[in-house]
Design a protein around this motif. Structure first.
Motif, PDB file in Angstrom:
ATOM      1  N   PRO A  83      -2.440  -4.813  -1.152  1.00  0.00           N
ATOM      2  CA  PRO A  83      -3.147  -5.313  -2.325  1.00  0.00           C
ATOM      3  C   PRO A  83      -3.027  -6.826  -2.417  1.00  0.00           C
ATOM      4  N   PRO A  84      -4.060  -7.517  -2.893  1.00  0.00           N
ATOM      5  CA  PRO A  84      -3.943  -8.952  -3.117  1.00  0.00           C
ATOM      6  C   PRO A  84      -2.785  -9.232  -4.067  1.00  0.00           C
ATOM      7  N   PRO A  85      -1.931 -10.201  -3.755  1.00  0.00           N
ATOM      8  CA  PRO A  85      -0.761 -10.456  -4.610  1.00  0.00           C
ATOM      9  C   PRO A  85      -1.126 -10.709  -6.070  1.00  0.00           C
ATOM     10  N   GLU A  86      -2.251 -11.395  -6.303  1.00  0.00           N
ATOM     11  CA  GLU A  86      -2.610 -11.708  -7.688  1.00  0.00           C
ATOM     12  C   GLU A  86      -2.985 -10.440  -8.466  1.00  0.00           C
ATOM     13  N   TYR A  87      -3.599  -9.474  -7.786  1.00  0.00           N
ATOM     14  CA  TYR A  87      -3.914  -8.208  -8.453  1.00  0.00           C
ATOM     15  C   TYR A  87      -2.638  -7.404  -8.688  1.00  0.00           C
ATOM     16  N   ARG A  88      -1.769  -7.349  -7.690  1.00  0.00           N
ATOM     17  CA  ARG A  88      -0.487  -6.645  -7.848  1.00  0.00           C
ATOM     18  C   ARG A  88       0.305  -7.207  -9.025  1.00  0.00           C
ATOM     19  N   ASP A  89       0.396  -8.521  -9.099  1.00  0.00           N
ATOM     20  CA  ASP A  89       1.194  -9.143 -10.161  1.00  0.00           C
ATOM     21  C   ASP A  89       0.554  -8.941 -11.531  1.00  0.00           C
ATOM     22  N   TYR A  90      -0.775  -8.938 -11.576  1.00  0.00           N
ATOM     23  CA  TYR A  90      -1.478  -8.721 -12.842  1.00  0.00           C
ATOM     24  C   TYR A  90      -1.196  -7.315 -13.365  1.00  0.00           C
ATOM     25  N   VAL A  91      -1.347  -6.317 -12.510  1.00  0.00           N
ATOM     26  CA  VAL A  91      -1.139  -4.930 -12.930  1.00  0.00           C
ATOM     27  C   VAL A  91       0.306  -4.694 -13.341  1.00  0.00           C
ATOM     28  N   THR A  92       1.239  -5.108 -12.496  1.00  0.00           N
ATOM     29  CA  THR A  92       2.650  -4.847 -12.805  1.00  0.00           C
ATOM     30  C   THR A  92       3.116  -5.648 -14.023  1.00  0.00           C
ATOM     31  N   GLY A  93       2.483  -6.781 -14.266  1.00  0.00           N
ATOM     32  CA  GLY A  93       2.812  -7.536 -15.472  1.00  0.00           C
ATOM     33  C   GLY A  93       2.463  -6.775 -16.735  1.00  0.00           C
ATOM     34  N   LEU A  94       1.371  -6.011 -16.695  1.00  0.00           N
ATOM     35  CA  LEU A  94       0.962  -5.234 -17.858  1.00  0.00           C
ATOM     36  C   LEU A  94       1.767  -3.945 -18.005  1.00  0.00           C
ATOM     37  N   THR A  95       2.192  -3.353 -16.881  1.00  0.00           N
ATOM     38  CA  THR A  95       2.937  -2.095 -16.949  1.00  0.00           C
ATOM     39  C   THR A  95       4.443  -2.303 -17.075  1.00  0.00           C
ATOM     40  N   GLY A  96       4.893  -3.564 -16.916  1.00  0.00           N
ATOM     41  CA  GLY A  96       6.324  -3.825 -16.987  1.00  0.00           C
ATOM     42  C   GLY A  96       7.092  -3.404 -15.753  1.00  0.00           C
ATOM     43  N   THR A  97       6.406  -3.341 -14.633  1.00  0.00           N
ATOM     44  CA  THR A  97       7.028  -2.967 -13.364  1.00  0.00           C
ATOM     45  C   THR A  97       7.422  -4.220 -12.599  1.00  0.00           C
ATOM     46  N   ASP A  98       8.580  -4.206 -11.967  1.00  0.00           N
ATOM     47  CA  ASP A  98       9.034  -5.332 -11.147  1.00  0.00           C
ATOM     48  C   ASP A  98       8.376  -5.227  -9.777  1.00  0.00           C
ATOM     49  N   PRO A  99       7.428  -6.101  -9.449  1.00  0.00           N
ATOM     50  CA  PRO A  99       6.713  -5.967  -8.169  1.00  0.00           C
ATOM     51  C   PRO A  99       7.624  -6.123  -6.961  1.00  0.00           C
ATOM     52  N   ASP A 100       8.724  -6.834  -7.122  1.00  0.00           N
ATOM     53  CA  ASP A 100       9.622  -7.044  -5.994  1.00  0.00           C
ATOM     54  C   ASP A 100      10.379  -5.789  -5.601  1.00  0.00           C
ATOM     55  N   THR A 101      10.375  -4.772  -6.467  1.00  0.00           N
ATOM     56  CA  THR A 101      11.053  -3.520  -6.132  1.00  0.00           C
ATOM     57  C   THR A 101      10.133  -2.521  -5.448  1.00  0.00           C
ATOM     58  N   LEU A 102       8.847  -2.831  -5.381  1.00  0.00           N
ATOM     59  CA  LEU A 102       7.880  -1.909  -4.784  1.00  0.00           C
ATOM     60  C   LEU A 102       7.791  -2.138  -3.276  1.00  0.00           C
ATOM     61  N   ALA A 103       7.594  -1.051  -2.554  1.00  0.00           N
ATOM     62  CA  ALA A 103       7.333  -1.133  -1.115  1.00  0.00           C
ATOM     63  C   ALA A 103       5.920  -0.624  -0.857  1.00  0.00           C
ATOM     64  N   VAL A 104       5.158  -1.386  -0.092  1.00  0.00           N
ATOM     65  CA  VAL A 104       3.804  -0.985   0.285  1.00  0.00           C
ATOM     66  C   VAL A 104       3.784  -0.779   1.794  1.00  0.00           C
ATOM     67  N   VAL A 105       3.380   0.414   2.211  1.00  0.00           N
ATOM     68  CA  VAL A 105       3.296   0.744   3.629  1.00  0.00           C
ATOM     69  C   VAL A 105       1.828   0.955   3.980  1.00  0.00           C
ATOM     70  N   VAL A 106       1.352   0.208   4.961  1.00  0.00           N
ATOM     71  CA  VAL A 106      -0.050   0.282   5.385  1.00  0.00           C
ATOM     72  C   VAL A 106      -0.098   0.865   6.794  1.00  0.00           C
ATOM     73  N   PRO A 107      -0.746   2.002   6.996  1.00  0.00           N
ATOM     74  CA  PRO A 107      -0.824   2.585   8.339  1.00  0.00           C
ATOM     75  C   PRO A 107      -1.679   1.736   9.266  1.00  0.00           C
ATOM     76  N   PRO A 108      -1.529   1.909  10.576  1.00  0.00           N
ATOM     77  CA  PRO A 108      -2.396   1.214  11.531  1.00  0.00           C
ATOM     78  C   PRO A 108      -3.854   1.622  11.352  1.00  0.00           C
ATOM     79  N   PRO A 109      -4.781   0.812  11.844  1.00  0.00           N
ATOM     80  CA  PRO A 109      -6.200   1.179  11.743  1.00  0.00           C
ATOM     81  C   PRO A 109      -6.466   2.531  12.392  1.00  0.00           C
ATOM     82  N   GLY A 110      -7.472   3.222  11.877  1.00  0.00           N
ATOM     83  CA  GLY A 110      -7.864   4.507  12.434  1.00  0.00           C
ATOM     84  C   GLY A 110      -9.279   4.465  12.977  1.00  0.00           C
TER      85      GLY A 110
END
Length: 444
Positions: A52-79
């Motif tokens: 996710p774009p960092p600015e979108y991630r930070d916007y969403v987590t700012g509203l939900t009260g989630t610490d973005p630094d605690t989240l892990a994002v795993v993206v699979p290889p292209p298919g």
């Protein structure tokens, strides 16, 4: 306790043949998958088609009260279809599975939340030794979700539960379709034909003997003045209507000038909980929703909930667990007729469970109207947020009102989706009207 969140926002049982999707449609599916960030809490792991774009991630987590630094994002290889959606081959890649286990600390997640629980997701749960973390795993592992998301299967389920549906039938051969369509035409009705698997109205077409019928719930109307024209249409469109003969086709009466409603539930072992009642906005296919539904009275709401509860209980007994949206139309002459069940996260689930639950707290939620619409053209996500703030339209956590940018499709079609949160419908509509005046030329 970690939740594994899977953004498989496009599957073959949601949108039909994945290979037939255009590059823009694939990209839009990937952008919608980023919306799963709304459900994240501290320490969760997300599987997304691209980061996710960092600015979108930070916007969403700012509203939900989630610490973005605690989240892990795993993206699979292209298919085979690239990097835009989580197609099955991406979720079964051995390297991806190794990285996912590492992100989970080599422990099964406490819960798995996927947009759609197909056999690829159940296989992933099995590979992680996390079968019990996926609600309804035994049912979903036997391809049960395909059964309950089928528009053809819906008609049988609804009829068996005594739930009112539009007059019509399910067909498997062109000659059956010809008979069903001409029979409804002969009774003076227009017809809607529905692909067994698709969504958002894009798998529907309206057929009419005469012109002047406005499309609603389908992109277009085909005028077929006689039996020969119906036969010609079926010969031309049969491959598309049945996915090359692999699927069944629904033929039912079309009701012009109807209001599209839904009741959304969360189904668990012990029962089902209503999480929202809304009204879909059609132009001519779904472009948003308003919740709670604003244009229906107590009697219509009671009819909607009566039928929806019977459908949902039938699904619960079958073994389905998770979100269910029971969709219906309120016809001009009064009756509520059910049209389908969506057994997956819907386009409104994040509004019901997060905006109307975490962002707006319980002390205010019953006093708010949520009006979400797609298609606000912007040059970038940050510019959209900045312009909202400058116009005084951004969400205010003190008043619990304002506009929230819920989905970022800028990379797909140059737009974002916005939800106006207000004390009444008129105020929410005014917010969207003001958005319309903040055109791209003012956002550079």
């Amino acid at each position: 306790m970690t939740t594994l969140i899977i953004g498989n926002s496009r599957t073959s049982e949601m949108v039909g043949d994945l290979a037939a999707l255009t590059p823009a449609q694939l990209r839009a599916g990937g952008c919608v998958a980023q919306r799963m960030l709304w459900f994240a809490r501290d320490g969760d792991v997300l599987v997304l088609p691209f980061a996710p774009p960092p600015e979108y991630r930070d916007y969403v987590t700012g509203l939900t009260g989630t610490d973005p630094d605690t989240l892990a994002v795993v993206v699979p290889p292209p298919g085979r279809l690239g990097t835009e959606i989580l197609a099955p081959d991406r979720l079964t890649d051995p390297g991806f599975l190794r990285r996912l286990r590492h992100a989970l600390g080599d422990q099964p997640p406490h819960e798995i939340l996927a947009v759609y629980k197909d056999v690829t997701v159940t296989g992933l749960a099995r590979a992680l030794a996390a079968e019990t973390a996926l609600p309804g795993y035994p049912f979903s592992a036997q391809a049960g979700d395909a059964l309950v998301n089928s528009k053809a299967g819906f008609r049988a389920l609804a009829a068996g539960a005594g739930v009112p549906i539009a007059p019509g039938t399910v067909v498997t051969r062109p000659e059956q379709a010809l008979t069903a369509v001409t029979d409804l035409f002969d009774r003076g009705h227009s017809v809607m034909v529905k692909l067994e698997f698709n969504g958002g109205g894009y798998g529907n077409e309206i057929l009419s003997r005469t012109g002047g019928v406005a499309p609603a719930g389908a992109p277009r109307v085909e005028v077929l003045p006689d039996r020969a024209a119906v036969l010609s249409y079926l010969e031309r469109r049969w491959e598309w209507l049945t996915a090359g003969g692999a699927h069944r086709l629904v033929v039912e009466r079309f009701f012009p000038d109807s209001t599209t409603l839904y009741a959304e539930y969360l189904v668990a072992d012990e029962g089902a909980r209503l999480i929202g009642v809304g009204e879909l906005l059609m132009e001519p296919v779904a472009i948003g929703a308003v919740l709670p539904a604003q244009t229906i009275g107590p009697q219509t709401r009671a009819e909607l909930l009566d039928g929806a509860q019977r459908l949902v209980e039938s699904l619960r007994v079958l073994g389905y667990r998770g979100v269910v949206s029971a969709d219906a139309i309120h016809t001009p002459d009064g009756p509520v007729l059910f049209t389908e069940t969506n057994c997956r996260l819907t386009g409104s689930t994040h509004v019901h469970l997060v905006l109307d639950g975490r962002v707006v707290d319980a002390d205010h939620r019953d006093e708010r109207v949520f009006l979400e619409r797609s298609g606000w053209a912007v040059p970038s996500f940050p510019a959209a947020v900045e312009r909202l703030a400058a116009a005084g339209l951004g969400y205010d956590p003190t008043s619990r009102t304002g506009v929230v940018v819920t989905s970022n499709e800028v990379d797909a079609d140059g737009t974002v989706t916005c939800c106006a949160i207000a004390g009444d419908l008129a105020a929410a509509e005014e917010m969207h009207r003001r958005l319309g005046g903040l055109g791209p030329e003012n956002l550079r």
